[in-house]
Design an enzyme around this catalytic site. Structure first.
Site, PDB file in Angstrom:
ATOM      1  N   ASP A 162       0.838  -0.638   0.118  1.00  0.00           N
ATOM      2  CA  ASP A 162      -0.103   0.005  -0.443  1.00  0.00           C
ATOM      3  C   ASP A 162       1.301   0.968   0.040  1.00  0.00           C
ATOM      4  O   ASP A 162       2.230   1.577   0.598  1.00  0.00           O
ATOM      5  CB  ASP A 162      -1.269  -0.066   1.218  1.00  0.00           C
ATOM      6  CG  ASP A 162      -2.175  -0.844   0.844  1.00  0.00           C
ATOM      7  OD1 ASP A 162      -3.061  -1.140   1.208  1.00  0.00           O
ATOM      8  OD2 ASP A 162      -2.097  -2.091   1.897  1.00  0.00           O
ATOM      9  N   HIS A 187      -7.641   5.690   1.092  1.00  0.00           N
ATOM     10  CA  HIS A 187      -8.085   5.333   1.719  1.00  0.00           C
ATOM     11  C   HIS A 187      -7.007   5.121   3.325  1.00  0.00           C
ATOM     12  O   HIS A 187      -6.436   5.289   3.328  1.00  0.00           O
ATOM     13  CB  HIS A 187      -9.235   4.112   1.717  1.00  0.00           C
ATOM     14  CG  HIS A 187      -8.147   2.719   1.758  1.00  0.00           C
ATOM     15  ND1 HIS A 187      -7.594   2.267   0.191  1.00  0.00           N
ATOM     16  CD2 HIS A 187      -7.686   1.525   2.225  1.00  0.00           C
ATOM     17  CE1 HIS A 187      -6.798   1.485   0.416  1.00  0.00           C
ATOM     18  NE2 HIS A 187      -6.555   0.929   1.869  1.00  0.00           N
ATOM     19  N   ASP A 194      -7.581  -5.243  10.764  1.00  0.00           N
ATOM     20  CA  ASP A 194      -6.403  -3.997  10.515  1.00  0.00           C
ATOM     21  C   ASP A 194      -6.330  -3.834  11.524  1.00  0.00           C
ATOM     22  O   ASP A 194      -6.697  -3.788  13.462  1.00  0.00           O
ATOM     23  CB  ASP A 194      -7.756  -2.908  10.419  1.00  0.00           C
ATOM     24  CG  ASP A 194      -8.717  -2.438   8.797  1.00  0.00           C
ATOM     25  OD1 ASP A 194      -8.001  -3.107   8.497  1.00  0.00           O
ATOM     26  OD2 ASP A 194      -8.825  -1.341   9.120  1.00  0.00           O
ATOM     27  N   GLU A 252     -11.686  -0.413  -2.458  1.00  0.00           N
ATOM     28  CA  GLU A 252     -11.758  -1.538  -2.955  1.00  0.00           C
ATOM     29  C   GLU A 252     -13.561  -0.494  -3.596  1.00  0.00           C
ATOM     30  O   GLU A 252     -13.523   0.608  -3.351  1.00  0.00           O
ATOM     31  CB  GLU A 252     -12.899  -2.472  -1.745  1.00  0.00           C
ATOM     32  CG  GLU A 252     -12.094  -3.255  -1.720  1.00  0.00           C
ATOM     33  CD  GLU A 252     -12.966  -4.171  -0.459  1.00  0.00           C
ATOM     34  OE1 GLU A 252     -11.843  -5.433   0.197  1.00  0.00           O
ATOM     35  OE2 GLU A 252     -13.872  -4.516   0.014  1.00  0.00           O
ATOM     36  N   THR A 272     -11.670 -11.225  -4.672  1.00  0.00           N
ATOM     37  CA  THR A 272     -10.634 -12.265  -3.115  1.00  0.00           C
ATOM     38  C   THR A 272     -12.293 -13.166  -2.926  1.00  0.00           C
ATOM     39  O   THR A 272     -12.644 -14.147  -3.606  1.00  0.00           O
ATOM     40  CB  THR A 272     -11.178 -11.419  -2.067  1.00  0.00           C
ATOM     41  OG1 THR A 272     -10.579 -11.590  -0.769  1.00  0.00           O
ATOM     42  CG2 THR A 272     -12.513 -10.642  -1.785  1.00  0.00           C
ATOM     43  N   GLU A 315      -6.768 -12.462  -4.043  1.00  0.00           N
ATOM     44  CA  GLU A 315      -5.664 -12.342  -2.851  1.00  0.00           C
ATOM     45  C   GLU A 315      -7.289 -13.620  -2.380  1.00  0.00           C
ATOM     46  O   GLU A 315      -8.392 -13.695  -2.612  1.00  0.00           O
ATOM     47  CB  GLU A 315      -6.349 -11.202  -2.809  1.00  0.00           C
ATOM     48  CG  GLU A 315      -5.575 -10.432  -3.681  1.00  0.00           C
ATOM     49  CD  GLU A 315      -5.995  -8.630  -3.258  1.00  0.00           C
ATOM     50  OE1 GLU A 315      -6.994  -8.800  -2.420  1.00  0.00           O
ATOM     51  OE2 GLU A 315      -5.611  -7.915  -3.855  1.00  0.00           O
ATOM     52  N   ALA A 372      -8.988 -13.710   1.711  1.00  0.00           N
ATOM     53  CA  ALA A 372      -9.596 -12.962   2.616  1.00  0.00           C
ATOM     54  C   ALA A 372      -9.195 -13.006   3.539  1.00  0.00           C
ATOM     55  O   ALA A 372      -8.615 -11.522   4.390  1.00  0.00           O
ATOM     56  CB  ALA A 372     -11.106 -12.383   2.757  1.00  0.00           C
ATOM     57  N   LEU A 373      -8.947 -14.015   3.744  1.00  0.00           N
ATOM     58  CA  LEU A 373      -7.753 -14.417   5.700  1.00  0.00           C
ATOM     59  C   LEU A 373      -7.107 -15.038   5.640  1.00  0.00           C
ATOM     60  O   LEU A 373      -6.492 -16.178   4.792  1.00  0.00           O
ATOM     61  CB  LEU A 373      -8.684 -15.225   6.207  1.00  0.00           C
ATOM     62  CG  LEU A 373     -10.047 -14.805   6.978  1.00  0.00           C
ATOM     63  CD1 LEU A 373     -11.366 -15.494   7.374  1.00  0.00           C
ATOM     64  CD2 LEU A 373      -9.919 -13.031   7.427  1.00  0.00           C
ATOM     65  N   ARG A 379      -0.576 -12.676   4.279  1.00  0.00           N
ATOM     66  CA  ARG A 379       0.269 -11.630   3.980  1.00  0.00           C
ATOM     67  C   ARG A 379       1.851 -11.684   4.672  1.00  0.00           C
ATOM     68  O   ARG A 379       1.398 -12.588   5.540  1.00  0.00           O
ATOM     69  CB  ARG A 379      -0.929  -9.909   4.919  1.00  0.00           C
ATOM     70  CG  ARG A 379       0.244  -9.088   6.143  1.00  0.00           C
ATOM     71  CD  ARG A 379      -0.348  -8.401   6.155  1.00  0.00           C
ATOM     72  NE  ARG A 379      -1.829  -7.657   6.213  1.00  0.00           N
ATOM     73  CZ  ARG A 379      -2.158  -7.124   4.698  1.00  0.00           C
ATOM     74  NH1 ARG A 379      -1.412  -6.437   4.324  1.00  0.00           N
ATOM     75  NH2 ARG A 379      -2.981  -6.699   5.064  1.00  0.00           N
TER      76      ARG A 379
END
Length: 588
Positions: free
Chosen positions: A123, A163, A171, A256, A422, A460, A462-463, A500
């Protein structure tokens, strides 16, 4: 951000609880009983057994997590290769614009490179780079990061993240949008998305101000355009060297293309339907003008759609024979979703102009998960309810007889864009029945319409998952009809970004499984650094009328998927073990 907690934790293919990171002293008796029950059920299935001749004891054979089933396909054509990228931590560049832990990052990047990973995704936060004032950009920390990535030999996917980081599932970092923008919002809060009760969402600017010169004389579109052009100017050496191969453009909350309809910081919990976000003065005025033009000046924005944590049947709008099925409801939903399409189209047009001629792919985020990770939200809950309520509040007007995703794919096609989605690791069985989730069908629908519009699709998870059961589902979605030993596969994703990079991913057992996963994504071919060589980005094609975009809402059958991947990690026994552990040990 897909948050059925049943799928958050996963087993490591039959290992004991403490190996999975749960010390015995921290386990409740109930959890231990669940684990033992799962293990007993597995052994009762009469799966593979062997006899110990010395003791006469019959024991189950527990397969290794990294065991690869099937032959090595060393002669497979390169067209079957799916590149794999890994998302960096959200705060790899800190809020005070410092590239932290460079030594640690270098070590981790080398491990990724040795594992055959093609590159990283990061990012590039608006709230960090333009923090000091309008037009005052500081790219120094990102340049240091890119130099290290380039030195290691990894490619870069850069996300233009307009964003806020923070306030959503996944997060653990807070990076707001620039303070000078927030200050403008103090005097004019209508620049932010607003729900029916007047609560403002400061994750990102409302699309209502895309063309309003309210931000120190600039419109939101001009701000995004200036940012991307300045990025190109300051990162030209990385672009020219081919190190940056993908520019992903943030189009809303969490990057998104959607409205912030299910914000955790405002009290939303899974599987709430969320709330419409169009009650600021600019959106109200726009809707009233549209309704009046349509001959219905008496129509107003919905007042019967419930609140964040309602279920569809509790509302007048989404219930049986609800407002969403009426002429008024259809008009509103068409207006609400069309504003989103126009928003995405405008920003992507500016991105195309900013990076015109660069050898990069242009991607749009259309998924649902942690910030900066996808393009269109993968809203799988209530997908199997007639109302598709959670998708509708997010601006994705998708019903059983109306396709809400193909218009997005058609819009992306004019910009030569990639549809990034995702939920790739998710299966329906991992979610509670009451949520009426359908992640498998949702992924199948979105990927199919993208291919039908002749655009690339990337994806991707999602978790964060580390087990073969999840990896095998990703592998299936990456090549839904398997590997083609004679040429390009019938269907294939353009790339996969794994969520990630973390210490847990790099733990020895998890990383061994991940390396096998990368190899299988590459169709058992060796790492190919020259695979990702995008052609120079051409100018966007001519504008597509809204009528033409809406024609794409006609539902068509998705392409057929195989039942399981032909590039499996582990055995069926291993998958069965994971399912049991998910169900009995780690489910709510």
């Amino acid at each position: 951000m897909n948050i059925s907690m049943a799928s958050v934790g996963t087993s490591n293919l039959g290992v004991l609880p403490e190996v999975m990171g749960f010390p015995h002293q921290e386990l409740s008796l109930v959890m231990i009983k669940k684990f033992n029950l799962a293990r007993k059920q597995l052994f009762r299935q009469n799966v593979t057994f062997s006899c110990n001749r010395k003791t006469g004891i019959t024991r189950a054979i527990a397969p290794e997590a990294t065991k690869v089933m099937g032959p090595t396909l060393s002669s497979v054509p390169l067209a079957n290769y799916v590149p794999v990228y890994v998302m960096l931590p959200l705060d790899v560049v800190s809020i005070d614009n410092v590239f932290r832990d460079q030594g640690k990052c270098e070590k981790q990047f080398k491990e990724l490179r040795e594992a055959g990973v093609d590159g990283i995704m990061v990012d590039v936060w608006w709230g960090i780079v333009e923090a000091n004032g309008p037009g005052l950009y500081d790219w120094s920390a990102y340049r240091s990061l890119f130099q290290l990535v380039q030195k290691i030999g990894l490619k870069i996917q850069a996300i233009m993240s307009f964003h806020q980081c923070g306030g959503n599932i996944g997060d653990d970092v807070f990076i707001p949008i620039p303070k000078w923008v927030l200050a403008i919002g103090e005097n004019n809060p209508d620049i932010f998305y607003t729900n029916r009760t007047g609560t403002r969402n400061k994750e990102c600017l409302s699309l209502a101000v895309d063309n309003q010169p309210l931000l120190e004389g600039r419109t939101a579109i001009q701000i995004y355009s200036d940012y991307m052009r300045n990025f190109r100017e300051n990162m030209s050496d990385f672009l020219e060297a081919g190190s940056i191969v993908d520019i992903e453009v943030g189009l809303g909350p969490a990057g998104e293309l959607r409205y912030p309809s299910y914000t955790q910081s405002q009290g939303w919990k899974f599987p709430g339907i969320g709330e419409f976000q169009c009650y600021d003065k600019y959106m109200r005025t726009d809707f009233k003008e549209a309704a009046t033009k349509a001959g219905h000046s008496e129509w107003d924005l919905p007042d019967d759609a419930g609140t964040y944590n309602n279920v569809p049947a509790e509302t007048g709008f989404f219930g049986s024979n609800g407002t969403y099925l009426t002429e008024k409801g259809k008009f509103f939903l068409t207006w609400y979703s069309s504003k989103l399409l126009l928003h995405g189209d405008q920003i992507l047009d500016e991105a195309n102009k900013a990076f015109l001629g660069c050898k990069v792919k242009l991607s749009a985020k259309a998924s649902l998960h942690p910030p900066g990770n996808s393009l269109v939200a993968g809203i799988h809950w209530w997908y199997k309810d007639a109302s598709h309520a959670a998708e509708l509040t997010a601006g994705l007007y998708n019903l059983d007889d109306r396709d809400g995703y193909r218009p997005i794919a058609r819009m992306l096609s004019r910009h030569y864009g990639t549809f990034n989605f995702t939920c790739l690791e998710m299966r329906n069985s991992e979610h509670p029945a009451y949520a009426k989730s359908g992640p498998q069908e949702l992924v199948q629908q979105v990927l199919s319409v993208s291919w039908k519009e002749n655009i690339d699709v990337a994806g991707e998870n999602a978790l964060a998952r580390y087990d073969g059961y999840a990896y095998n589902q990703i592998l299936l979605n990456a090549r839904p009809n398997g590997i083609n030993k004679k040429g390009p596969p019938k269907l294939k994703m353009a790339g996969l970004t794994y969520l990630r990079l973390s210490e847990k991913l790099l733990q020895s057992r998890n990383f061994r499984t991940f390396k096998t996963f990368v190899k299988k994504m590459h169709a058992d071919l060796d790492y190919c650094p020259k695979y990702e060589k995008p052609a120079p980005l051409g100018r966007s094609k001519g504008e597509i009328s809204m009528d033409e975009l809406l024609e794409a809402t006609q539902r068509t059958k998705p392409f057929p998927w195989d039942e399981q991947t032909d590039a499996r990690i582990g055995s069926l026994l291993a998958e069965y073990w994971d399912r049991l552990v998910n169900k009995f040990f780690l489910s709510n």
